[in-house]
Design a protein around this motif. Structure first.
Motif, PDB file in Angstrom:
ATOM      1  N   HIS A 115       0.838  -1.199   0.000  1.00 53.59           N
ATOM      2  CA  HIS A 115       0.000   0.000   0.000  1.00 53.59           C
ATOM      3  C   HIS A 115       0.872   1.248   0.000  1.00 53.59           C
ATOM      4  O   HIS A 115       2.013   1.228   0.460  1.00 53.59           O
ATOM      5  CB  HIS A 115      -0.935  -0.031   1.206  1.00 53.59           C
ATOM      6  CG  HIS A 115      -1.814  -1.240   1.202  1.00 53.59           C
ATOM      7  ND1 HIS A 115      -2.946  -1.329   0.446  1.00 53.59           N
ATOM      8  CD2 HIS A 115      -1.679  -2.437   1.830  1.00 53.59           C
ATOM      9  CE1 HIS A 115      -3.495  -2.525   0.617  1.00 53.59           C
ATOM     10  NE2 HIS A 115      -2.747  -3.212   1.452  1.00 53.59           N
ATOM     11  N   HIS A 116       0.317   2.313  -0.511  1.00 58.29           N
ATOM     12  CA  HIS A 116       1.062   3.568  -0.601  1.00 58.29           C
ATOM     13  C   HIS A 116       1.400   4.086   0.792  1.00 58.29           C
ATOM     14  O   HIS A 116       0.619   3.933   1.729  1.00 58.29           O
ATOM     15  CB  HIS A 116       0.259   4.610  -1.379  1.00 58.29           C
ATOM     16  CG  HIS A 116       1.134   5.631  -2.023  1.00 58.29           C
ATOM     17  ND1 HIS A 116       1.745   6.648  -1.322  1.00 58.29           N
ATOM     18  CD2 HIS A 116       1.543   5.766  -3.303  1.00 58.29           C
ATOM     19  CE1 HIS A 116       2.471   7.372  -2.144  1.00 58.29           C
ATOM     20  NE2 HIS A 116       2.370   6.857  -3.362  1.00 58.29           N
ATOM     21  N   LYS A 117       2.554   4.726   0.933  1.00 53.32           N
ATOM     22  CA  LYS A 117       2.969   5.267   2.236  1.00 53.32           C
ATOM     23  C   LYS A 117       2.273   6.579   2.564  1.00 53.32           C
ATOM     24  O   LYS A 117       2.154   6.934   3.733  1.00 53.32           O
ATOM     25  CB  LYS A 117       4.484   5.438   2.264  1.00 53.32           C
ATOM     26  CG  LYS A 117       5.201   4.098   2.248  1.00 53.32           C
ATOM     27  CD  LYS A 117       6.692   4.254   2.289  1.00 53.32           C
ATOM     28  CE  LYS A 117       7.320   2.861   2.256  1.00 53.32           C
ATOM     29  NZ  LYS A 117       8.759   2.925   2.179  1.00 53.32           N
ATOM     30  N   ASP A 118       1.814   7.286   1.559  1.00 51.78           N
ATOM     31  CA  ASP A 118       1.096   8.542   1.776  1.00 51.78           C
ATOM     32  C   ASP A 118      -0.328   8.208   2.217  1.00 51.78           C
ATOM     33  O   ASP A 118      -1.071   7.554   1.481  1.00 51.78           O
ATOM     34  CB  ASP A 118       1.078   9.353   0.478  1.00 51.78           C
ATOM     35  CG  ASP A 118       0.357  10.676   0.606  1.00 51.78           C
ATOM     36  OD1 ASP A 118      -0.741  10.710   1.220  1.00 51.78           O
ATOM     37  OD2 ASP A 118       0.861  11.670   0.066  1.00 51.78           O
ATOM     38  N   PRO A 119      -0.751   8.630   3.417  1.00 57.23           N
ATOM     39  CA  PRO A 119      -2.078   8.269   3.924  1.00 57.23           C
ATOM     40  C   PRO A 119      -3.225   8.676   3.002  1.00 57.23           C
ATOM     41  O   PRO A 119      -4.199   7.937   2.866  1.00 57.23           O
ATOM     42  CB  PRO A 119      -2.177   8.998   5.264  1.00 57.23           C
ATOM     43  CG  PRO A 119      -0.783   9.306   5.659  1.00 57.23           C
ATOM     44  CD  PRO A 119       0.002   9.431   4.395  1.00 57.23           C
ATOM     45  N   ALA A 120      -3.122   9.829   2.366  1.00 58.19           N
ATOM     46  CA  ALA A 120      -4.196  10.280   1.468  1.00 58.19           C
ATOM     47  C   ALA A 120      -4.321   9.351   0.271  1.00 58.19           C
ATOM     48  O   ALA A 120      -5.431   8.977  -0.128  1.00 58.19           O
ATOM     49  CB  ALA A 120      -3.946  11.710   1.007  1.00 58.19           C
ATOM     50  N   ARG A 122      -3.241   6.223   0.197  1.00 57.51           N
ATOM     51  CA  ARG A 122      -3.650   4.927   0.734  1.00 57.51           C
ATOM     52  C   ARG A 122      -5.165   4.878   0.900  1.00 57.51           C
ATOM     53  O   ARG A 122      -5.800   3.877   0.588  1.00 57.51           O
ATOM     54  CB  ARG A 122      -2.923   4.666   2.051  1.00 57.51           C
ATOM     55  CG  ARG A 122      -2.975   3.251   2.505  1.00 57.51           C
ATOM     56  CD  ARG A 122      -2.025   2.945   3.654  1.00 57.51           C
ATOM     57  NE  ARG A 122      -2.077   3.880   4.760  1.00 57.51           N
ATOM     58  CZ  ARG A 122      -1.084   4.689   5.113  1.00 57.51           C
ATOM     59  NH1 ARG A 122       0.050   4.698   4.444  1.00 57.51           N
ATOM     60  NH2 ARG A 122      -1.207   5.493   6.153  1.00 57.51           N
ATOM     61  N   ARG A 123      -5.769   5.975   1.378  1.00 57.53           N
ATOM     62  CA  ARG A 123      -7.237   6.029   1.527  1.00 57.53           C
ATOM     63  C   ARG A 123      -7.939   5.859   0.185  1.00 57.53           C
ATOM     64  O   ARG A 123      -9.052   5.354   0.128  1.00 57.53           O
ATOM     65  CB  ARG A 123      -7.662   7.359   2.153  1.00 57.53           C
ATOM     66  CG  ARG A 123      -7.639   7.367   3.659  1.00 57.53           C
ATOM     67  CD  ARG A 123      -8.337   8.589   4.237  1.00 57.53           C
ATOM     68  NE  ARG A 123      -7.806   9.852   3.743  1.00 57.53           N
ATOM     69  CZ  ARG A 123      -6.741  10.501   4.234  1.00 57.53           C
ATOM     70  NH1 ARG A 123      -6.097   9.987   5.252  1.00 57.53           N
ATOM     71  NH2 ARG A 123      -6.361  11.643   3.722  1.00 57.53           N
ATOM     72  N   GLU A 124      -7.287   6.294  -0.884  1.00 58.79           N
ATOM     73  CA  GLU A 124      -7.855   6.154  -2.233  1.00 58.79           C
ATOM     74  C   GLU A 124      -7.662   4.744  -2.792  1.00 58.79           C
ATOM     75  O   GLU A 124      -8.085   4.461  -3.904  1.00 58.79           O
ATOM     76  CB  GLU A 124      -7.208   7.165  -3.178  1.00 58.79           C
ATOM     77  CG  GLU A 124      -7.554   8.602  -2.871  1.00 58.79           C
ATOM     78  CD  GLU A 124      -6.840   9.562  -3.809  1.00 58.79           C
ATOM     79  OE1 GLU A 124      -6.487   9.161  -4.939  1.00 58.79           O
ATOM     80  OE2 GLU A 124      -6.632  10.717  -3.398  1.00 58.79           O
ATOM     81  N   GLU A 127      -2.146   1.180  -4.491  1.00 56.84           N
ATOM     82  CA  GLU A 127      -1.196   0.150  -4.112  1.00 56.84           C
ATOM     83  C   GLU A 127      -0.459  -0.350  -5.343  1.00 56.84           C
ATOM     84  O   GLU A 127      -0.836  -0.042  -6.474  1.00 56.84           O
ATOM     85  CB  GLU A 127      -1.877  -1.002  -3.376  1.00 56.84           C
ATOM     86  CG  GLU A 127      -2.910  -1.765  -4.180  1.00 56.84           C
ATOM     87  CD  GLU A 127      -3.663  -2.798  -3.355  1.00 56.84           C
ATOM     88  OE1 GLU A 127      -3.958  -2.561  -2.172  1.00 56.84           O
ATOM     89  OE2 GLU A 127      -3.982  -3.858  -3.914  1.00 56.84           O
TER      90      GLU A 127
END
Length: 182
Positions: A115-120, A122-124, A127
């Motif tokens: 998963h992406h390290k940027d939380p924003a 990741r919420r989208e 990955e």
């Protein structure tokens, strides 16, 4: 690359897992997994018909105990005499190839997605996925976790509970978290 999220996933690029086509593929996998996990052993055999049909490839004598879980199934290849003990989970966002005569203990997990390290982002659902390759005559002990992009060489042993974050050379035994040569 432009293209569908499924095409991006298959190419190992960043993709959005929150996608209608990928949702449909995961739903198909859930139904096949449900059939496998709920049929009686006599009806199920070594691999429930819906799960066998779902997998990219599975030798006739590959055996998957119930319960089992996978995210897509379409990326899983099982060689001859492969044995997956109860509670195994394969999150196959990328190809997972398990070689001939390899055995996985109970509760082994294989994860292809990162998963992406940027939380924003990741919420989208952003990955990427990397394949996992497990060679022939490998033993993976119960509760081990194999992470994205790992290759485990022929004849290797992964100790119970190990977390495998890097490739394992053929004939090597690794244990611990993170897994290290023993």
């Amino acid at each position: 690359m432009t293209g569908s999220e499924r095409e991006k996933m298959a190419a190992g690029e960043w993709y959005r897992c929150l996608d209608p086509e990928l949702d449909q593929l995961r739903d198909r996998a859930r139904k096949a997994v449900h059939q496998h996990n709920t049929l009686t052993p006599d009806e199920r055999g070594s691999l429930a018909p819906a799960l066998r049909e779902l997998f990219a490839a599975a030798a006739a004598d590959a055996f998957v105990e119930a319960p089992f879980h996978c995210s897509y199934g379409i990326n899983i290849e099982l060689g001859a005499r492969v044995y997956l003990n109860a509670g195994c989970t394969i999150l196959d966002s990328a190809p997972v190839v398990i070689g001939t005569d390899t055995m996985l203990g109970p509760g082994v997990h294989i994860y292809c997605a990162e998963h992406h390290k940027d939380p924003a982002l990741r919420r989208e659902g952003l990955e990427t996925a990397r394949p996992v390759t497990i060679g022939e005559n490998v033993w993976i002990g119960g509760g081990a976790i194999i992470l994205a992009g790992v290759t485990i060489g022929d004849g290797a042993i992964v100790g119970s509970g190990a977390v495998v974050t890097r490739d394992v050379a053929p004939g090597t035994t690794v244990v611990g978290n993170p897994a290290r040569v023993r």
